[in-house]
Design a protein around this motif. Structure first.
Motif, PDB file in Angstrom:
ATOM      1  N   VAL A  17       0.867  -1.190  -0.045  1.00 45.44           N
ATOM      2  CA  VAL A  17       0.130   0.094   0.196  1.00 45.44           C
ATOM      3  C   VAL A  17       0.826   1.270   0.065  1.00 45.44           C
ATOM      4  O   VAL A  17       0.598   2.151  -0.741  1.00 45.44           O
ATOM      5  N   LEU A  18       1.962   1.408   0.863  1.00 44.93           N
ATOM      6  CA  LEU A  18       2.988   2.410   0.962  1.00 44.93           C
ATOM      7  C   LEU A  18       3.479   2.721  -0.591  1.00 44.93           C
ATOM      8  O   LEU A  18       3.577   3.645  -0.894  1.00 44.93           O
ATOM      9  N   VAL A  33       1.897   6.387  -6.954  1.00 47.18           N
ATOM     10  CA  VAL A  33       0.681   7.054  -7.439  1.00 47.18           C
ATOM     11  C   VAL A  33       1.134   8.799  -7.319  1.00 47.18           C
ATOM     12  O   VAL A  33       0.924   9.712  -8.240  1.00 47.18           O
ATOM     13  N   PHE A  34       1.684   8.937  -6.219  1.00 47.95           N
ATOM     14  CA  PHE A  34       2.330  10.392  -5.993  1.00 47.95           C
ATOM     15  C   PHE A  34       3.141  10.882  -7.143  1.00 47.95           C
ATOM     16  O   PHE A  34       3.101  12.131  -7.624  1.00 47.95           O
ATOM     17  N   ILE A  89       2.651   1.604  -3.439  1.00 49.74           N
ATOM     18  CA  ILE A  89       1.587   1.988  -4.754  1.00 49.74           C
ATOM     19  C   ILE A  89       1.160   3.322  -4.437  1.00 49.74           C
ATOM     20  O   ILE A  89       1.119   4.279  -5.432  1.00 49.74           O
ATOM     21  N   SER A  90       1.096   4.034  -2.943  1.00 53.79           N
ATOM     22  CA  SER A  90       0.846   5.349  -2.839  1.00 53.79           C
ATOM     23  C   SER A  90       1.870   6.395  -3.115  1.00 53.79           C
ATOM     24  O   SER A  90       1.537   7.295  -3.868  1.00 53.79           O
ATOM     25  N   GLY A  91       3.224   5.818  -2.859  1.00 47.61           N
ATOM     26  CA  GLY A  91       4.293   6.567  -3.455  1.00 47.61           C
ATOM     27  C   GLY A  91       4.303   6.770  -5.006  1.00 47.61           C
ATOM     28  O   GLY A  91       4.603   7.819  -5.448  1.00 47.61           O
TER      29      GLY A  91
END
Length: 562
Positions: free
Chosen positions: A36-37, A43-44, A39-41
């Motif tokens: 999750v971390l 996406v950012f 993928i979030s990074g």
């Protein structure tokens, strides 16, 4: 019981239930959290891909590599809790093909994205050494396939090499699997059967053997041959975006993965460790470091850039348009070149190193300070942008537009329009056009379309169709710019009515703002640090000289008593 176990082998060993003990829950939880971390990074980074720090990195190559490596990492986290619940041979088949095909492909793409750092650094040198712009390559249309391959853009050539290597790797992996009878006892080369009297011994033998060495060989090539070469070539590049640090850290973090995997596989003393920390986890640890340096280091740099941009905007608001020419006189090109090319200090060159320290720091970040340097001595900023920011095209564009406006009057006479248009056409081809510019400017699509409507058709008439991929503007390897390639050519066709001396105004203001908020603050900070270091060096030299003088005088006094 012993009689029942006598007929059990790895081929009929019953699967165990999923392991939900504390360690198993930890592996599953950690797998979910880190995914999750990550993928979030990612996406950012994708959302902010227009920011130069991320744009220049080319995430269209590095992120697919990270995605492939992360899928392999997920499999590694599930070995302890889920691995025993699968049929034994099937579990090792998955690991074999994962290590033999999937992981080498991911690491090949990843190292290619690291090599991009050297490629961009080399390309940016043309903004410091104009003679590189006139370098010509062989005519790929009329010569050998080797020449045509050399003329291909960087991305395409890299993917071709990776594709060929992976086809060879896939064929070797399949062939060795088919030859090895331990994975399928009904066919294969005699003598390659699984060895061991008990299922546990057979499981150990299943994870060892010559068939695994083709994957190990590729890992050694990428981590112990390609990576050290990359480190050596990147060592002297000093960028301000953390890209060099990211590249070297990724190379270093992968060095121990393969040796530790081999030790854990073949050293019996590691058997107890392997029960809780499988052999492949040593590789997965290095993958985690690659993900950290590739995804989260750019995020950190973007946050730093936002802080710096806010500082610049606050400085501009506070000081307005006050004149600062007196505090910028020493920002000369010689100062930066002397600092970047040798260990000599500013004081040793006879320059006023105390100038920067006497000025109010905030006033150095204003647009007036930038304008002063661009008008008086842009060479220093140009070199910094190309060497450290990899954005030399921005400063070069501002300089070219300024020269263009100085050369031609604000209101063009009819006989002056062809000359001014041809001059502007070369600026468009060198810095704006995604079909001809090596480093197209980072401008809005609306601004680009406005310029395209005026210049694109004449540019194609004068420069040809061009070959740069607009989706990957940093991937072309041809160092020849349109203005150098056909410097004697002259467009004589119809000049669009909308052309005038304000045609570049909007783009010029946008690029100047990018330089002001991205490159300029780092340039000022760099010069201030060099000034402080110079003063410290001067103080140290004076102190050393005083100490030597005192020792000499003391020695003479002592000798006079003897």
């Amino acid at each position: 019981m012993a009689a029942a176990m006598a007929g059990i082998t790895i081929y009929n060993l019953p699967p165990s239930p999923v392991n939900y003990d504390r360690l198993g829950v930890f592996y599953i939880s950690w797998c979910i959290i880190w995914t999750v971390l990550l993928i979030s990074g990612m996406v950012f980074c994708v959302v902010n891909r227009h920011i130069p720090i991320i744009r220049v990195r080319g995430i269209q190559l590095s992120f697919p590599a990270i995605a492939m490596l992360h899928l392999y990492w997920i499999l590694g986290q599930l070995v302890y809790p889920v691995g025993a619940s699968m049929p034994t041979v099937l579990a090792y088949d998955v690991q074999y093909f994962g290590m033999g095909v999937w992981f080498p492909l991911g690491i090949a793409l990843f190292q290619a994205s690291n090599l991009r750092f050297l490629h961009v650094a080399k390309m940016q040198r043309q903004f410091i050494h104009p003679e590189l712009r006139s370098e010509r390559r062989c005519n790929g249309g009329k010569t050998s396939w080797l020449c045509r391959l050399r003329n291909m853009d960087y991305m395409k050539r890299t993917l071709i090499f990776i594709g060929i290597a992976m086809v060879v790797q896939f064929i070797i992996t399949i062939a060795m699997w088919l030859m090895c009878k331990k994975y399928h006892p009904t066919y294969g080369i005699p003598g390659t059967e699984v060895k061991g009297a008990t299922p546990q011994e057979q499981i150990v033998n299943l994870g060892q053997g010559w068939e695994w060495w083709q994957s190990v060989l590729w890992q050694v090539i990428w981590t112990w041959v390609a990576a050290p070469i990359l480190i050596w070539k990147a060592w002297d590049i000093r960028d301000t975006m953390g890209w060099r640090t990211q590249t070297i850290a990724c190379c270093l973090s992968g060095l121990l993965a393969t040796p530790m995997f081999m030790i854990a596989t073949y050293v019996p003393a590691f058997a107890k460790v392997n029960m809780y920390f499988p052999q492949s986890q040593w590789i997965h640890v290095s993958i985690m470091f690659w993900e950290i340096f590739t995804v989260f280091v750019p995020i950190f740099q973007v946050i730093q850039l936002w802080i710096l941009k806010k500082k610049t905007n606050n400085s501009t608001s506070a000081h307005g348009s006050s004149s600062i020419s007196t505090c910028m006189n020493d920002f000369s090109s010689n100062e930066w070149k002397n600092q970047s090319s040798s260990s000599s200090t500013l004081a040793e060159k006879g320059q006023a190193t105390t100038t920067i320290s006497r000025v109010e720091v905030d006033r150095m970040y204003t647009p007036d300070a930038l304008d002063h340097v661009l008008n008086k001595s842009p060479e220093a900023l140009q070199e910094f942008a190309a060497r450290c920011e990899f954005s030399g095209e921005n400063v070069a564009f501002l300089n070219e537009v300024s020269l263009w406006k100085c050369r031609w009057p604000a209101i063009l006479a009819e006989e002056e329009r062809p000359g001014a248009f041809n001059h502007a056409l070369r600026i468009y081809g060198d810095y704006v056009s995604t079909h001809h510019a090596v480093f197209p400017l980072n401008i809005s699509s609306q601004s680009y379309k406005q310029l395209q409507a005026v210049f694109e058709s004449p540019a194609r008439v004068l420069f040809g169709e061009g070959s740069i991929n607009s989706t990957s503007p940093f991937d072309d390897v041809d160092l020849t710019l349109p203005s150098e390639e056909i410097s004697g050519a002259y467009y004589t066709g119809e000049i669009p009515v909308s052309f005038d001396m304000t045609i570049f105004n909007e783009v010029q203001e946008h690029i100047k703002y990018l330089v002001l908020t991205n490159t300029w603050p780092k340039f000022v900070d760099s010069m201030r640090r060099r000034s402080v270091d110079s003063e410290r060096s001067d103080f140290s030299n004076v102190s050393d000289a005083s100490m030597r003088s005192w020792i000499s005088k003391t020695r003479m006094k002592l000798q006079s008593f003897l």
